[in-house]
Design a protein around this motif. Structure first.
Motif, PDB file in Angstrom:
ATOM      1  N   ASP A 160     -24.644  37.730  14.984  1.00 26.72           N
ATOM      2  CA  ASP A 160     -25.383  36.583  15.510  1.00 26.72           C
ATOM      3  C   ASP A 160     -24.729  35.278  15.067  1.00 26.72           C
ATOM      4  O   ASP A 160     -24.626  34.330  15.855  1.00 26.72           O
ATOM      5  CB  ASP A 160     -26.835  36.640  15.039  1.00 26.72           C
ATOM      6  N   ALA A 161     -24.300  35.224  13.808  1.00 26.65           N
ATOM      7  CA  ALA A 161     -23.620  34.025  13.312  1.00 26.65           C
ATOM      8  C   ALA A 161     -22.358  33.758  14.124  1.00 26.65           C
ATOM      9  O   ALA A 161     -22.051  32.603  14.459  1.00 26.65           O
ATOM     10  CB  ALA A 161     -23.273  34.196  11.830  1.00 26.65           C
ATOM     11  N   LYS A 162     -21.632  34.819  14.469  1.00 22.42           N
ATOM     12  CA  LYS A 162     -20.394  34.678  15.240  1.00 22.42           C
ATOM     13  C   LYS A 162     -20.667  34.094  16.618  1.00 22.42           C
ATOM     14  O   LYS A 162     -19.903  33.264  17.122  1.00 22.42           O
ATOM     15  CB  LYS A 162     -19.710  36.035  15.354  1.00 22.42           C
ATOM     16  N   ILE A 163     -21.778  34.522  17.247  1.00 22.01           N
ATOM     17  CA  ILE A 163     -22.113  34.019  18.579  1.00 22.01           C
ATOM     18  C   ILE A 163     -22.356  32.518  18.540  1.00 22.01           C
ATOM     19  O   ILE A 163     -21.848  31.766  19.381  1.00 22.01           O
ATOM     20  CB  ILE A 163     -23.353  34.754  19.128  1.00 22.01           C
ATOM     21  N   PHE A 164     -23.123  32.049  17.543  1.00 21.72           N
ATOM     22  CA  PHE A 164     -23.430  30.625  17.500  1.00 21.72           C
ATOM     23  C   PHE A 164     -22.234  29.800  17.038  1.00 21.72           C
ATOM     24  O   PHE A 164     -22.086  28.647  17.443  1.00 21.72           O
ATOM     25  CB  PHE A 164     -24.669  30.377  16.637  1.00 21.72           C
ATOM     26  N   LYS A 165     -21.356  30.390  16.253  1.00 25.21           N
ATOM     27  CA  LYS A 165     -20.106  29.705  15.922  1.00 25.21           C
ATOM     28  C   LYS A 165     -19.257  29.543  17.175  1.00 25.21           C
ATOM     29  O   LYS A 165     -18.673  28.483  17.413  1.00 25.21           O
ATOM     30  CB  LYS A 165     -19.335  30.484  14.858  1.00 25.21           C
ATOM     31  N   MET A 166     -19.186  30.596  17.980  1.00 26.05           N
ATOM     32  CA  MET A 166     -18.405  30.555  19.220  1.00 26.05           C
ATOM     33  C   MET A 166     -18.956  29.498  20.173  1.00 26.05           C
ATOM     34  O   MET A 166     -18.196  28.709  20.756  1.00 26.05           O
ATOM     35  CB  MET A 166     -18.437  31.927  19.889  1.00 26.05           C
ATOM     36  N   ILE A 167     -20.289  29.460  20.318  1.00 26.61           N
ATOM     37  CA  ILE A 167     -20.891  28.470  21.214  1.00 26.61           C
ATOM     38  C   ILE A 167     -20.665  27.066  20.675  1.00 26.61           C
ATOM     39  O   ILE A 167     -20.351  26.138  21.429  1.00 26.61           O
ATOM     40  CB  ILE A 167     -22.399  28.752  21.400  1.00 26.61           C
ATOM     41  N   PHE A 168     -20.808  26.907  19.360  1.00 28.29           N
ATOM     42  CA  PHE A 168     -20.563  25.599  18.741  1.00 28.29           C
ATOM     43  C   PHE A 168     -19.152  25.122  19.054  1.00 28.29           C
ATOM     44  O   PHE A 168     -18.935  23.983  19.475  1.00 28.29           O
ATOM     45  CB  PHE A 168     -20.767  25.705  17.225  1.00 28.29           C
ATOM     46  N   GLU A 169     -18.185  26.004  18.862  1.00 24.79           N
ATOM     47  CA  GLU A 169     -16.792  25.618  19.106  1.00 24.79           C
ATOM     48  C   GLU A 169     -16.534  25.346  20.578  1.00 24.79           C
ATOM     49  O   GLU A 169     -15.738  24.466  20.928  1.00 24.79           O
ATOM     50  CB  GLU A 169     -15.866  26.712  18.584  1.00 24.79           C
ATOM     51  N   SER A 170     -17.225  26.065  21.454  1.00 26.21           N
ATOM     52  CA  SER A 170     -17.034  25.857  22.887  1.00 26.21           C
ATOM     53  C   SER A 170     -17.558  24.509  23.337  1.00 26.21           C
ATOM     54  O   SER A 170     -17.139  23.979  24.383  1.00 26.21           O
ATOM     55  CB  SER A 170     -17.722  26.968  23.685  1.00 26.21           C
ATOM     56  N   MET A 171     -18.497  23.935  22.572  1.00 24.18           N
ATOM     57  CA  MET A 171     -19.105  22.652  22.932  1.00 24.18           C
ATOM     58  C   MET A 171     -18.314  21.464  22.393  1.00 24.18           C
ATOM     59  O   MET A 171     -18.678  20.318  22.640  1.00 24.18           O
ATOM     60  CB  MET A 171     -20.539  22.595  22.422  1.00 24.18           C
ATOM     61  N   GLN A 172     -17.268  21.735  21.618  1.00 27.13           N
ATOM     62  CA  GLN A 172     -16.454  20.636  21.097  1.00 27.13           C
ATOM     63  C   GLN A 172     -15.645  20.005  22.239  1.00 27.13           C
ATOM     64  O   GLN A 172     -15.124  20.723  23.097  1.00 27.13           O
ATOM     65  CB  GLN A 172     -15.504  21.142  20.008  1.00 27.13           C
ATOM     66  N   PRO A 173     -15.558  18.674  22.267  1.00 23.98           N
ATOM     67  CA  PRO A 173     -14.767  18.008  23.314  1.00 23.98           C
ATOM     68  C   PRO A 173     -13.316  18.483  23.273  1.00 23.98           C
ATOM     69  O   PRO A 173     -12.739  18.650  22.206  1.00 23.98           O
ATOM     70  CB  PRO A 173     -14.881  16.523  22.955  1.00 23.98           C
ATOM     71  N   LYS A 174     -12.765  18.744  24.443  1.00 24.97           N
ATOM     72  CA  LYS A 174     -11.365  19.177  24.531  1.00 24.97           C
ATOM     73  C   LYS A 174     -10.443  17.957  24.411  1.00 24.97           C
ATOM     74  O   LYS A 174     -10.717  16.906  24.989  1.00 24.97           O
ATOM     75  CB  LYS A 174     -11.118  19.885  25.865  1.00 24.97           C
ATOM     76  N   PRO A 175      -9.352  18.082  23.661  1.00 24.03           N
ATOM     77  CA  PRO A 175      -8.400  16.958  23.498  1.00 24.03           C
ATOM     78  C   PRO A 175      -7.707  16.615  24.806  1.00 24.03           C
ATOM     79  O   PRO A 175      -7.576  17.445  25.682  1.00 24.03           O
ATOM     80  CB  PRO A 175      -7.416  17.488  22.455  1.00 24.03           C
TER      81      PRO A 175
ATOM     82  N   ALA B 228     -20.084  18.748  24.303  1.00 24.36           N
ATOM     83  CA  ALA B 228     -21.392  18.212  23.926  1.00 24.36           C
ATOM     84  C   ALA B 228     -21.539  16.737  24.282  1.00 24.36           C
ATOM     85  O   ALA B 228     -22.630  16.287  24.635  1.00 24.36           O
ATOM     86  CB  ALA B 228     -21.627  18.408  22.429  1.00 24.36           C
ATOM     87  N   ASP B 229     -20.448  15.990  24.210  1.00 28.19           N
ATOM     88  CA  ASP B 229     -20.522  14.560  24.510  1.00 28.19           C
ATOM     89  C   ASP B 229     -20.942  14.305  25.955  1.00 28.19           C
ATOM     90  O   ASP B 229     -21.487  13.248  26.274  1.00 28.19           O
ATOM     91  CB  ASP B 229     -19.166  13.892  24.253  1.00 28.19           C
ATOM     92  N   ALA B 230     -20.687  15.275  26.838  1.00 23.50           N
ATOM     93  CA  ALA B 230     -21.003  15.087  28.257  1.00 23.50           C
ATOM     94  C   ALA B 230     -22.503  15.158  28.529  1.00 23.50           C
ATOM     95  O   ALA B 230     -22.951  14.761  29.603  1.00 23.50           O
ATOM     96  CB  ALA B 230     -20.271  16.125  29.098  1.00 23.50           C
ATOM     97  N   LEU B 231     -23.274  15.670  27.568  1.00 22.26           N
ATOM     98  CA  LEU B 231     -24.725  15.741  27.782  1.00 22.26           C
ATOM     99  C   LEU B 231     -25.328  14.343  27.890  1.00 22.26           C
ATOM    100  O   LEU B 231     -26.233  14.102  28.677  1.00 22.26           O
ATOM    101  CB  LEU B 231     -25.406  16.511  26.644  1.00 22.26           C
ATOM    102  N   ASP B 232     -24.848  13.436  27.049  1.00 21.88           N
ATOM    103  CA  ASP B 232     -25.299  12.046  27.061  1.00 21.88           C
ATOM    104  C   ASP B 232     -26.820  11.987  27.154  1.00 21.88           C
ATOM    105  O   ASP B 232     -27.515  12.380  26.236  1.00 21.88           O
ATOM    106  CB  ASP B 232     -24.630  11.284  28.206  1.00 21.88           C
ATOM    107  N   GLU B 233     -27.367  11.545  28.283  1.00 23.74           N
ATOM    108  CA  GLU B 233     -28.820  11.488  28.476  1.00 23.74           C
ATOM    109  C   GLU B 233     -29.306  12.540  29.465  1.00 23.74           C
ATOM    110  O   GLU B 233     -30.314  12.355  30.140  1.00 23.74           O
ATOM    111  CB  GLU B 233     -29.214  10.083  28.950  1.00 23.74           C
ATOM    112  N   ASP B 234     -28.583  13.641  29.549  1.00 23.01           N
ATOM    113  CA  ASP B 234     -28.954  14.724  30.468  1.00 23.01           C
ATOM    114  C   ASP B 234     -30.023  15.595  29.803  1.00 23.01           C
ATOM    115  O   ASP B 234     -29.746  16.686  29.298  1.00 23.01           O
ATOM    116  CB  ASP B 234     -27.718  15.551  30.826  1.00 23.01           C
ATOM    117  N   TRP B 235     -31.252  15.114  29.828  1.00 24.89           N
ATOM    118  CA  TRP B 235     -32.358  15.791  29.163  1.00 24.89           C
ATOM    119  C   TRP B 235     -32.641  17.152  29.802  1.00 24.89           C
ATOM    120  O   TRP B 235     -33.057  18.087  29.103  1.00 24.89           O
ATOM    121  CB  TRP B 235     -33.608  14.918  29.201  1.00 24.89           C
TER     122      TRP B 235
END
Length: 281
Positions: free
Chosen positions: A266-281, A78-85
């Protein structure tokens, strides 16, 4: 793959309760993008509300698959979006398409935002951030969905544009995205518990509560009057919300909404997408 010639015949079977028929329908409709609204409109097919609901449920697996396949995870999360509108708006479009029933015809999210921007400037020589606020919220064109605050539909910006209702973050996003089309500067404030928008008024930062008729909140006053304000809240007030963080908040809201409604898949899908958008260490 379901073709247009088959569709009228398949639709006549929607209210057939024979298990074998229903299983065949599930297989046929799941092998689609999850949206047949254009095909139904082209065939001038007018379904009864009960059949619309049945068809929407049959199309849901296709919408789930389309969301998962078309979602693009930026390198860096998600951090990579920055100002990528552009990418940000496209992700919001995918969410809206997923939350749509796949049956009723409506404009795309970009088209809906264009329409609002055109309506806002009709007959005006000049529009400012504050005038847009008045036009959208003080007028009552867009308002907080107080009666159904937790419905997932509040995260469907197309639905919000159609109905004029939304939650704090969806209304603020409409404001931000319409403003961007008009070369106006409206940003987000990721205030805990209640998302706000931010504008400059008389060269001072002011927060806009889009959920409550666009009421103005002075940044200076909220900081001076709330001595025990949390560090997180203070940071949110003083800084522009990154687009990626806004997106994460929407994804988390949807996970909670679907869990509250007891729609675990449906909740599982959005949890999965949320976790996928977390910055990788």
């Amino acid at each position: 793959m379901l073709n247009e010639d088959q569709l009228p015949h398949m639709l006549k079977l929607l209210d057939d309760d024979e298990p074998a028929i229903q299983e065949a329908l599930r297989e046929e409709f799941s092998d689609t993008s999850g949206d047949l609204s254009n095909e139904l409109a082209a065939l001038a097919i007018d379904l009864k509300p009960a059949d619309q609901h049945r068809l929407s449920l049959l199309l849901l697996p296709g919408r789930r698959e389309t969301l998962i396949q078309e979602w693009r995870i930026p390198q860096g999360g998600a951090d990579a979006l920055d100002e990528d509108w552009e990418s940000f708006e496209d992700m919001l479009r995918l969410i809206s398409d997923y939350l749509h029933d796949g049956v009723t015809l409506r404009p795309s999210l970009p088209d809906m935002l264009d329409i609002i921007a055109e309506d806002a400037t009709a007959g005006r020589h000049h529009i400012s951030e504050n005038k847009l606020r008045v036009w959208m919220f003080e007028s009552g064109r867009f308002a907080g969905n107080k009666d159904n605050y937790y419905t997932p539909a509040n995260s469907d910006l197309c639905w919000c544009a159609e109905t004029g209702l939304g939650n704090p973050i969806s209304l603020a996003l409409l404001y931000m995205l319409v403003a961007r089309r008009l070369d106006l500067d409206v940003t987000g404030c990721n205030y805990p518990g209640h998302f706000l928008a931010r504008i400059q008024l008389d060269s001072r930062p002011v927060l806009v509560d889009c959920f409550h008729k666009g009421r103005l909140i002075s940044v200076e006053e909220i900081l001076s009057e709330n001595k025990n304000i949390s560090i997180y809240a203070k940071q949110a007030i003083l800084s522009q919300a990154p687009l990626g963080h806004i997106l994460l908040r929407i994804l988390r809201n949807l996970e909670h909404s679907f869990n509250k409604l007891k729609y675990p898949e449906d909740a599982k899908i959005f949890k999965m997408i949320f976790e996928s958008m977390q910055p990788k260490p």
